[in-house]
Each structure stands twice: as C-alpha cells, then as structure tokens.
Design an enzyme around this catalytic site. Structure first.
Site, PDB file in Angstrom:
ATOM      1  N   LEU A 148      36.940-113.827 -99.634  1.00  0.00           N
ATOM      2  CA  LEU A 148      37.499-113.731-100.989  1.00  0.00           C
ATOM      3  C   LEU A 148      38.879-113.106-100.980  1.00  0.00           C
ATOM      4  O   LEU A 148      39.749-113.483-101.781  1.00  0.00           O
ATOM      5  CB  LEU A 148      36.549-112.950-101.885  1.00  0.00           C
ATOM      6  N   TYR A 149      39.123-112.171-100.073  1.00  0.00           N
ATOM      7  CA  TYR A 149      40.465-111.614 -99.935  1.00  0.00           C
ATOM      8  C   TYR A 149      41.427-112.709 -99.476  1.00  0.00           C
ATOM      9  O   TYR A 149      42.527-112.856-100.037  1.00  0.00           O
ATOM     10  CB  TYR A 149      40.443-110.464 -98.936  1.00  0.00           C
TER      11      TYR A 149
END
Length: 280
Positions: A148-149
C-alpha cells in the site's frame, strides 16, 4: 541568490523540518503546514513573520484548498510548492485494515494531488513556479510488505510525471524526489504497521516488521544533505524530472528498472502479435 517563498507540507519533522530550518537560515520565507502547531514554537519565535504556519490534515481536501488559498493571499507569491507530508504503512496487504488502506492513500496520494491542484491556478496566474514531490525509491521499486505504501508512491509518481508535461507551457517545473533511507524519525515515529498474521510469519512479507523495528542498522542517508540537495534543485534549469538520493536508492531503482526493461525486451517479437493485420 534571490530570496524565495516556499510552501512545504509537514514541516514539523523529517525532511520538511530540515528544509525549513535551512531555508529560514538563508533568508527565504516558508509557509509551513503541520498537524501540531506547538511543534514549531521554537522556529516561529526565532524567525517571526518569515515563517507562516497553518494547521493542515492532508486527508481533509476542503482544508487543503483553504490553506493554499490563504497562503497565496497572505504571502502574495509562492515560488516553490513542496508536497512533503506523508507516512509509511507496512505489512502484507491482507494484514491491513480497510481504514488503514484508505488513510494511507488519502494521505500519500489523494492529498498531494489535491494540494497541487489547489496551487495550480495561483502558479499559472503568477507566471510560473516549481513543484517538488517527495516520493522514495519505493516509487519505482517494490519490496514485500509495502504494497500500500508502494501503491501510494507509484500513483504519486504517475501523477507528477503527467502533470510535468501538462504544466511545461506555463513555466511550472515538476521534480520527483526519490531518497533512500535517511536518519529521520520515519521508522521511529511516522510508520504504521498492520496486524501481523500467523500465515505470513516466515514469509518475505514478514521481514518488514524486523526491518522497521531493528534500530541496530542505521539508514545511510544524511537528512541535512538530502534537504540541501532538494533545495538546490530549484536552481536547476530546466527542472530535473527525478532526483535519486542515496546509494541504496540508486542500487534498488537501477536493479528494478533493469529487470523490468529486460522483461519487456524479451517480449519484443511477440508484442505485435495482438495487432490487426497491417492490411485491415
């Protein structure tokens, strides 16, 4: 060197704080945004009106528009916009909650997009400016446990790449900043972790929990030097498209791009097989 006015998000810590200190010390003006105003009391007391401050939550799009408009109205002109505020969310995708995922993307991707969009009418009206977007080596390469980063940073880089082409006719330069690990409070303060699942223990995704918590191996990057190089990039003409900082960032990005190019080149003869015949 001409004095400039900078709008920087997230000036209370990390690169934002280092940049602000260096810019104020050399006589530039800084419009800084923070989540906690008291974190800037020392610099405000020292520099007074040279430092303009406002509260800003990067997930609040209406507040973003309001703060940007106020900064331009009160300061008259902003030469450089630095989208710096953000944080890292780590853990396997399945280990993250829906709320964590939405907050990560709103903070690291949607917020910066809205920040830049809010500034564009002002930058066009004043005849130009410079936009700096803080990404990371993780905007071009990936590691397990960072899905997700990486999604937020890859999305940000795609946005910045595209608007760089859109804004060139208006004398607005766009630069993507891609630092490696640096000795800021990123790991110790701003990183968020998912709830580790037994199924992922012992897998590559689990290493991120060790990496974040292990303080015995300090990051190689000097945040003072990184911040100084970011500041110096504004004097480069034309605006550099990307700036990689840190030997770790260079090594990881170079390998990722080389591997990707090799994979694509291996498909050269087959890529056109899905075209209509030339005569069609």
């Amino acid at each position: 060197m001409a004095q400039r006015t900078w709008l920087i998000t997230g000036v209370n810590s990390g690169f934002g704080r280092h940049m602000t200190e260096q810019l104020l010390a050399r006589g530039d003006r800084v419009a800084g945004t923070v989540r906690q105003m008291e974190a800037m009391n020392d610099l405000k007391q020292k520099y007074g009106d040279q430092l303009w401050l406002s509260h800003l939550d990067m997930t609040d799009t209406s507040e973003i528009q309001q703060v940007v408009d106020q900064a331009f109205a009160q300061l008259g002109r902003i030469d450089v916009l630095v989208s710096n505020a953000g944080y890292g969310l780590f853990g396997a995708a399945e280990e993250l909650s829906d709320e964590q995922i939405i907050h990560q993307l709103n903070t690291n991707l949607v917020g910066p997009i809205m920040l830049i969009r809010a500034a564009l009418p002002h930058l066009r009206a004043q005849g130009g400016g410079r936009i700096l977007g803080l990404s990371t080596f993780g905007g071009q390469a990936t590691l397990p446990g960072g899905s997700l980063y990486h999604a937020s940073k890859w999305g940000l880089e795609g946005f910045l790449d595209s608007i760089g082409l859109e804004l060139a006719p208006f004398n607005i330069g766009v630069t993507i900043i891609e630092p490696g690990g640096a000795r800021t409070n990123f790991r110790g303060g701003s990183v968020k972790l998912g709830k580790q699942m037994d199924a992922y223990k012992g897998t590559p995704a689990a290493f991120v929990y060790v990496m974040i918590k292990d303080t015995s191996r300090p990051a190689p990057g000097d945040p003072e030097k990184v911040s100084a190089k970011i500041i110096a990039s504004v004097d480069q003409e034309p605006a550099p498209k990307r700036i990689v900082m840190g030997s770790d960032a260079y090594t990881i990005i170079q390998k990722a791009l080389s591997d990707r190019l090799a994979s694509i080149e291996a498909q050269k003869d087959e890529a056109g097989s899905t075209n209509f015949p030339v005569s069609a």
